[in-house]
Enzyme design. Structure first.
Site, PDB file in Angstrom:
ATOM      1  N   ASN A 247      18.581  39.239  35.365  1.00  0.00           N
ATOM      2  CA  ASN A 247      18.522  38.618  34.045  1.00  0.00           C
ATOM      3  C   ASN A 247      19.749  38.940  33.202  1.00  0.00           C
ATOM      4  OD1 ASN A 247      16.244  37.099  34.309  1.00  0.00           O
ATOM      5  ND2 ASN A 247      14.890  38.475  33.213  1.00  0.00           N
TER       6      ASN A 247
ATOM      7  N   LYS B  82      15.329  42.988  39.017  1.00  0.00           N
ATOM      8  CA  LYS B  82      14.862  42.154  37.902  1.00  0.00           C
ATOM      9  C   LYS B  82      15.807  42.260  36.699  1.00  0.00           C
ATOM     10  CE  LYS B  82      12.091  39.902  35.084  1.00  0.00           C
ATOM     11  NZ  LYS B  82      11.951  38.438  35.157  1.00  0.00           N
TER      12      LYS B  82
ATOM     13  N   ASP C 100      15.382  42.207  28.356  1.00  0.00           N
ATOM     14  CA  ASP C 100      15.801  42.779  29.634  1.00  0.00           C
ATOM     15  C   ASP C 100      17.220  43.315  29.574  1.00  0.00           C
ATOM     16  OD1 ASP C 100      13.330  41.939  30.385  1.00  0.00           O
ATOM     17  OD2 ASP C 100      13.980  40.602  31.988  1.00  0.00           O
TER      18      ASP C 100
END
Length: 388
Positions: free
Chosen positions: A201, A197, A257
């Protein structure tokens, strides 16, 4: 099957809407207004496809503020509550996720707990140890702003940070609700899923930063940005996707992120992750300087959201631009119909479009809009391709 979903935001609501086609889904939120909207089959977030889906589909979906009742009898409990980046701790604030996990496990010890909220690398292993249960896994979402339902119905992949029977059943539930077929399913370790993840990003943020820096160079040198992008995009290794210049990457996911991944690199030598975060700040400063150098008396900011069809303007890149222009002593007015207040970042909000155009010497727009065609000579944008 009963499934509880905590958090009626982009992630939680789009997951609930997908799963409620074939399962009984109870959505849980602290906001009684959001709960009432879901039960009335209206969407509390601005996304056309999601609003139509809720209104027109026969979904087995209800909403409540009663968290314990929602967990009772649920086979899966999905947690999609916010994990905002905390600059004081240099990490995500996962307190809301931890509270829901603790409550859900106490209310229904047999339920499998699925974390959809983005978390730091190592979170699941830590929380499993703290709660003395292995029945928790992370399943990252890969949703674009304004396209949350579409991306759930047509996922590029489904990643689950476990390789258990429950993990396989959950992945199949998501695939069964999708419209796409032959969806890649990937079962990994917990840290690997969390890393997928954050690295995904950060790569997207890096690509945004690259084309923005290309545009900064072209703008400073008086060159045609589009000709350069068209030329390099013809290389199939680079391609012609995700290449439209902007004021910087923003929105809810990419800023937090990238910073979280940078924090996770604290004991690992690196240069690139830090550069991606710094490049975004540099771009916003460069854009602001271009506007300031035009010496306007009043600068109008057209929309705060990053993309058309979105009402989410948390951490959007234009806010950095606003701050720089405002601090230079220039009057700034904001046009944002989704904003129900008179001031934003100490700037006046003007939601009469005609009055906004009249007051503004320069109109700063992260993305081009048909609304501004009649004042095109006032518009400053770096939107080369006219797409989000």
């Amino acid at each position: 099957m009963k499934i509880a979903v905590f958090g009626i935001g982009y992630v939680g609501l789009s997951n609930a809407a997908l799963l409620a086609q074939h399962n009984t889904v109870v959505a849980v939120d602290l906001s009684a207004d959001r709960v009432a909207q879901i039960n009335a089959r209206t969407s509390p977030i601005e996304e056309v496809a999601l609003s139509k889906w809720l209104a027109e589909r026969n979904l087995h979906l209800s909403a409540t503020t009663d968290a314990v009742a929602a967990c009772e009898g649920a086979e899966f409990v999905i947690v999609a509550t916010p994990t905002d980046y905390d600059p004081k701790t240099d990490f995500f604030d996962t307190s809301s996720v931890e509270q829901v996990l603790t409550l859900a496990h106490k209310a229904n010890p047999s339920a499998t707990l699925v974390v959809k909220s983005t978390v730091p690398v190592g979170f699941v292993r830590r929380i499993r140890a703290a709660m003395a249960t292995e029945n928790i896994f992370f399943c990252p979402e890969f949703l674009r702003e304004g396209q949350a339902l579409y991306d759930n119905l047509n996922p590029s992949r489904i990643v689950v940070g476990a390789d258990t029977e429950a993990a396989h059943r959950f992945a199949q539930l998501m695939a069964d609700g999708a419209q796409a077929s032959n969806i890649p399913l990937l079962f990994t370790g917990p840290e690997e899923a969390e890393s997928i993840k954050l690295f995904a990003n950060t790569y997207l943020a890096m690509r945004v930063a690259f084309f923005n820096e290309l545009d900064s160079y072209a703008l400073a040198q008086g060159m045609d940005t589009r000709q350069i992008i068209d030329g390099i995009g013809l290389d199939p290794r680079i391609g012609t996707h995700y290449n439209n210049p902007s004021f910087g990457y923003g929105g809810y996911c990419l800023p937090k992120d990238t910073k979280q991944l940078l924090a996770n690199f604290s004991d690992v030598p690196q240069n690139l992750m830090r550069a991606v975060v710094q490049a975004n700040r540099t771009r916003q400063g460069f854009i602001a300087s271009q506007v300031i150098d035009m010496a306007p008396k009043t600068v109008g900011i057209h929309r705060l959201a990053m993309k058309e069809g979105s009402d989410n303007f948390r951490q959007t890149s234009v806010q950095g631009v606003i701050r720089e222009i405002r601090d230079a002593g220039i009057r700034v007015v904001v046009y944002e119909p989704a904003l129900d207040k008179k001031k934003f970042m100490q700037c006046e909000v003007v939601n009469d479009l005609a009055a906004f155009k009249e007051q503004s010497d320069i109109i700063v727009a992260n993305r081009a809009s048909d609304d501004l065609d009649d004042v095109a000579d006032k518009v400053f944008t770096r939107d080369i391709f006219g797409v989000s």
